[in-house]
Enzyme design. Structure first.
Site, mmCIF file in Angstrom:
data_model
loop_
_atom_site.group_PDB
_atom_site.id
_atom_site.type_symbol
_atom_site.label_atom_id
_atom_site.label_comp_id
_atom_site.label_asym_id
_atom_site.label_seq_id
_atom_site.Cartn_x
_atom_site.Cartn_y
_atom_site.Cartn_z
ATOM 1 N N ALA A 75 0.839 -1.189 0.000
ATOM 2 C CA ALA A 75 0.000 0.000 0.000
ATOM 3 C C ALA A 75 0.874 1.239 0.000
ATOM 4 O O ALA A 75 2.090 1.139 0.191
ATOM 5 C CB ALA A 75 -0.901 0.020 1.236
ATOM 6 N N MET A 76 0.252 2.391 -0.198
ATOM 7 C CA MET A 76 1.014 3.633 -0.330
ATOM 8 C C MET A 76 0.322 4.785 0.390
ATOM 9 O O MET A 76 -0.875 4.994 0.241
ATOM 10 C CB MET A 76 1.195 3.941 -1.829
ATOM 11 C CG MET A 76 1.957 5.202 -2.107
ATOM 12 S SD MET A 76 3.669 5.097 -1.462
ATOM 13 C CE MET A 76 3.945 6.824 -1.074
ATOM 14 N N HIS A 82 1.854 6.966 8.591
ATOM 15 C CA HIS A 82 2.763 7.728 7.747
ATOM 16 C C HIS A 82 2.344 9.198 7.630
ATOM 17 O O HIS A 82 3.155 10.041 7.272
ATOM 18 C CB HIS A 82 2.795 7.146 6.329
ATOM 19 C CG HIS A 82 3.889 6.133 6.099
ATOM 20 N ND1 HIS A 82 5.183 6.318 6.504
ATOM 21 C CD2 HIS A 82 3.870 4.930 5.461
ATOM 22 C CE1 HIS A 82 5.923 5.272 6.131
ATOM 23 N NE2 HIS A 82 5.148 4.403 5.504
ATOM 24 N N HIS A 109 -0.343 1.250 9.358
ATOM 25 C CA HIS A 109 0.967 1.691 8.855
ATOM 26 C C HIS A 109 0.814 2.899 7.926
ATOM 27 O O HIS A 109 1.468 3.928 8.115
ATOM 28 C CB HIS A 109 1.640 0.524 8.132
ATOM 29 C CG HIS A 109 2.976 0.850 7.550
ATOM 30 N ND1 HIS A 109 4.157 0.556 8.186
ATOM 31 C CD2 HIS A 109 3.322 1.443 6.381
ATOM 32 C CE1 HIS A 109 5.170 0.961 7.444
ATOM 33 N NE2 HIS A 109 4.693 1.498 6.329
ATOM 34 N N GLU A 110 -0.049 2.774 6.940
ATOM 35 C CA GLU A 110 -0.202 3.877 5.977
ATOM 36 C C GLU A 110 -0.768 5.109 6.658
ATOM 37 O O GLU A 110 -0.350 6.233 6.389
ATOM 38 C CB GLU A 110 -1.081 3.464 4.795
ATOM 39 C CG GLU A 110 -0.638 2.211 4.056
ATOM 40 C CD GLU A 110 0.840 2.155 3.700
ATOM 41 O OE1 GLU A 110 1.453 3.217 3.507
ATOM 42 O OE2 GLU A 110 1.383 1.030 3.634
HETATM 43 N N1 PHE Z 1 5.803 3.583 1.195
HETATM 44 C C1 PHE Z 1 5.044 2.349 1.121
HETATM 45 C C2 PHE Z 1 4.898 1.861 2.550
HETATM 46 O O1 PHE Z 1 5.757 1.280 3.118
HETATM 47 C C3 PHE Z 1 5.656 1.272 0.342
HETATM 48 C C4 PHE Z 1 5.762 1.487 -1.128
HETATM 49 C C5 PHE Z 1 6.977 1.783 -1.694
HETATM 50 C C6 PHE Z 1 4.674 1.369 -1.926
HETATM 51 C C7 PHE Z 1 7.115 1.964 -3.056
HETATM 52 C C8 PHE Z 1 4.797 1.528 -3.292
HETATM 53 C C9 PHE Z 1 6.029 1.813 -3.861
HETATM 54 O O2 PHE Z 1 3.962 2.156 3.185
HETATM 55 ZN ZN ZN Z 2 5.719 2.489 4.933
#
Ligand code: PHE
Ligand code: ZN
Length: 854
Positions: free
Chosen positions: A259-260, A298, A294-295
């Protein structure tokens, strides 16, 4: 390759070379005219000279873009364009850049930039995907406010921030929080929302939505609850509130990662958000809850405070993994979460640290940053934060975090900034601790004990094996949590934290009446390999008496490992001492069933191979597999009645709930079922498969049957029932490979990729087959070499479409130096075959080179 163009194959980028961008970006306006083959992206960007940077040439990243027009302050310009971007002469002061580019999302199978998944538009920009959308300084230290207009017929059109206007064929969004381009997101398509609301602690009302494809509406409720729990937890535990009027999550079927965290618009691999009792297992539910958290977390650790450059990736990822693990521990069982995390850390991160791909938590160079979204950056990065918290204590940790948010909100920060905050908040010098960020490899911690007239002394010796580019290592700061247990089983010294800083160091405990049994590295207080020579009796004693649940589990695990290693290397019989101790633990109804299920599980084949290799013995994958099977058989025969009782007593009546408690009961009952199936020819499993109303029970029954080769009928029925559900069919693909007999694994995988439902473009489906193949140690490393050849064939095919997912899967070969010369030769030939391909991606080229050059 010094003179290679930036970003081309072979060019290495160094942390030491960091320089700030010559301009700051005041604001960004983007207009998207959506069309599958020819989307127009119109950008208007205000650049202001950066007083903190020297004015170099003006360079904007841009890849796979067709430039239609470019203007500076309204005047047409003709920039010089390369494969990596453009340069252009610019005015001395501030100026406005305007460009129109064309892109083809329908042809984007790399799933980076703007692409299409099942007719829906979506984006993925981390780490360097925004440059496939328009020309831009695509680096995390350039932060700006974005306003986005989306034009298209799609009923739902989303971007970051708050919605500001919409009408027939358009929608506009404004994100007031300055952000780097990697957090940009856009989604458009025929989607339905599962809506809800959340009131923050200061009384702000936030609209929440989970957007899915029509038909998936009934799989959103659990994710929404997880989101609200996460929002509440971050307020309660870290004092962090959400900061926009709306928070959207979108489920996408084709996605490279889990996920992002795009600002206000998280995009999820549908496997990491969609859940229902009929289609998802307990493990799926727990993972979904953790990833949503987690997301969401962030938003503060990653978005409000981002990374100065990609070398600092662990600044956001290590911290956010640490935060989501604490969340899960609070929502569920803390010891069970810790034990599961350690199992995972050893399986993925220790393996990485012990092979050609070893790198520091903060790498110092890379060719392709996508190759550094690793267990080391994420999971070891989280361990480092756990150690820091243990060393400074909970209160000081909270104080340091408050200071971090106060001081760096809105910044693109570094590990130096992060550590400085702890130094300032606690007065501690963290110079030596910082080695955790720069030194790769897993420290080995050897312990010896001595007893003298009421004083018990533990002597520790640490040393870290060499890793690529780091032949010698310095001592690390190791927080070692220790307790002492008296001969009668009572604890005589409760958990105390020893702080080791030297290569060799002793710690004494005096005034003791009798020689105690030490319980060392409680809670796995540091990510090291503990080498403590103890006998079977002591391990059994700790398994029975340790007050630290983690170490209690570890005692059982080391007993199992010792017994298995003797079976493998000496042809020993399954150890009755182990079986007896195990029986005592699993029938102890005062213990958490989830803990008992974990104790009943054996160390993995990979874990055993790693240990043998380290002891100077070449592991034989087939033999390891056989001995593990033999041990499972022995476990079943040792305690058939107890297992049958466990199975019966831990059935969960009533409606399925995914909570920790019923899930723990199911885990124990299903572990028992797996063993019992070896005795009853599959009777109980077939009955469970027929009567189960949820995926956890169905899948446990099905995999039990698969492991005795008696699942044909159920497997066919499973496919018939679920053939329209992509996520369930992923399970159907992967379990057949994972539970095949090793000599058949590669053939099973080869047959499955010929199945009409196999779709290499979908990363989940590709991983279902090839992830299972590479994780089945005995099957992948079968003596025929078929597993290697099949994987290599498909990596070559996939690289032409999706380099990122291909490169990640190359890691299957990282353990090659553990095995015998014959296997090494076969793997080397496959790696060289991949390396020799013309047009190989930078991603795969870097991975294969690193693995080969070891
Ligand atoms: N930043 C995302 C996460 O760890 C991971 C991710 C990296 C998703 C690159 C897509 C591309 O939550
Ligand atoms: Zn992350």
């Amino acid at each position: 390759m010094k003179d290679a163009a930036p970003g081309t194959t072979g060019e290495t980028i160094y942390l030491a070379d960091y320089t700030p961008f010559g301009w700051t970006v005041e604001d960004v306006h983007l207009t998207f005219r959506l069309a599958p083959e020819s989307t127009r992206v119109i950008s208007k960007i205000r650049f202001v000279p950066n007083p903190e940077a020297s004015q170099e040439r003006f360079f904007l990243h841009g890849e796979e873009l067709t430039l239609v027009s470019a203007k500076i302050d309204g005047q047409s310009v003709s920039p010089e364009i390369t494969e990596q971007g453009l340069t252009c002469a610019v005015p001395e002061g501030a100026f406005t850049w305007e460009a129109e580019v064309e892109i083809a999302p329908a042809k984007n199978f790399a799933l980076e930039g703007l692409y299409m998944s099942n007719g829906m538009y979506c984006t993925q920009c981390e780490a360097e995907g925004f440059r496939k959308i328009t020309y831009y300084p695509d680096r995390p230290d350039v932060m700006s406010v974005f306003t986005v207009r989306i034009e298209g017929d799609e009923p739902v059109k989303l971007s970051n921030g708050n919605p500001v206007a919409s009408g027939e064929g358009f929608a506009e969004w404004h994100d007031p929080w300055p952000k780097p381009a990697y957090l940009f997101a856009l989604v458009a398509g025929e989607l339905v929302a599962h809506p809800d609301r959340f009131t923050t602690r200061s009384g702000k009302d936030v609209e929440l939505n989970i957007y899915v494809r029509p038909g998936d509406e009934d799989k959103c409720a659990f994710g929404m609850e997880a989101l609200k729990k996460s929002m509440k937890w971050d307020e309660d535990v870290y004092g962090r509130e959400y900061d926009l009027d709306i928070f959207n999550i979108v489920a996408v079927d084709d996605f490279n990662m889990g996920a992002m965290e795009n600002k206000g618009l998280n995009i999820f691999n549908s496997s990491c958000v969609l859940a229902s009792p009929e289609t998802s297992t307990d493990a799926n539910f727990e993972r979904i809850e953790a990833i949503i958290a987690h997301e969401y977390f962030h938003n503060w650790t990653g978005n409000r405070i981002t990374c100065r450059d990609w070398f600092q990736l662990c600044l956001k990822e290590g911290l956010t993994v640490f935060r989501d693990a604490s969340f899960t521990a609070d929502m569920r069982s803390e010891p069970v979460k810790r034990i599961s995390d350690v199992i995972d850390l050893r399986a993925r991160q220790f393996r990485e640290d012990n092979g050609p791909l070893a790198h520091p938590v903060r790498p110092e160079s890379f060719q392709e940053i996508n190759n550094f979204y690793t267990a080391t950056v994420y999971e070891k990065g989280a361990e480092v934060i756990g150690m820091l918290k243990r060393l400074v204590g909970d209160e000081a940790y909270a104080k340091a975090l408050d200071l971090y948010f106060d001081r760096h909100d809105g910044d693109a920060a570094t590990i130096e900034d992060w550590l400085k905050v702890f130094e300032d908040a606690t007065g501690r010098d963290l110079t030596q601790f910082k080695r955790w960020y720069s030194q790769a490899g897993t420290p080995r911690l050897r312990v010896s004990e001595s007893w003298d007239d009421g004083t018990f002394t533990l002597t520790f010796r640490q040393d870290t094996p060499p890793t690529p580019g780091q032949p010698t290592k310095l001592p690390q700061v190791l927080p070692i949590a220790v307790g002492l247990i008296g001969p009668n089983g009572d604890e005589v010294q409760e958990t105390t934290l020893l702080e080791m800083t030297e290569a060799e160091q002793s710690f004494s405990f005096s005034g003791l009446g009798a020689r105690p049994v030490p319980s060392i590295l409680r809670g796995f207080s540091a990510p090291v390999v503990l080498q403590h020579e103890t006998d079977t009796e002591t391990r059994a004693f700790l398994l029975a008496h340790d007050t630290d649940p983690y170490n209690r589990w570890e005692a059982g695990r080391s007993l199992a490992k010792q017994a298995l290693l003797r079976m493998i290397t000496e042809g020993a019989e399954p150890d009755p001492a182990y079986l007896g101790a195990l029986q005592t633990v699993i029938t102890d109804e005062t213990l958490d069933p989830a803990f008992r299920a974990l104790t009943l599980a054996l160390p993995s084949e990979d874990d055993l191979a790693q240990t043998l290799h380290e002891g100077g013995i070449t592991p034989d994958p087939q033999l390891i597999w056989e001995k593990r099977e033999e041990m499972r058989e022995a476990m079943a025969r040792w305690m058939p009645d107890q297992l049958a009782t466990l199975y019966r007593v831990h059935q969960v009546p009533g409606e399925y709930r995914p909570d920790a408690e019923p899930a723990a009961a199911r885990a124990l009952a299903n572990t028992a079922l797996g063993l019992l199936t070896r005795l009853d020819g599959g009777e109980a499993a077939r009955a469970q498969y027929a009567s189960a109303d949820n995926m956890t029970q169905k899948l446990a029954a099905l995999t039990a049957l698969l492991s005795i080769g008696a699942a044909e009928t159920e497997l066919a029925a499973f496919y018939e029932q679920w053939k329209e559900d992509r996520l369930v069919i992923d399970k159907w693909f992967s379990m057949q490979v994972a539970f095949a007999r090793p000599e058949e694994t590669a053939d099973v995988a080869a047959a499955l990729v010929a199945h009409p439902d196999f779709d290499m473009k979908n990363p989940n489906r590709f991983r279902a087959v090839f992830g299972a193949l590479s994780m089945s140690q005995a099957g992948f490393h079968a003596p025929s070499g078929k597993g290697y050849a099949l994987l290599a064939d498909w990596l070559i095919k996939l690289d032409a479409l999706n380099p990122q997912t291909t490169a990640r899967m190359c890691a299957a070969f990282q353990t090659w130096k553990r095995f015998d010369a014959g296997r090494q030769a076969m793997i080397k030939a496959e790696l060289e075959r991949i390396a020799a391909r013309e047009g190989l991606s930078r991603d795969v080229s870097e991975m294969v080179t690193r693995i080969l050059n070891h």
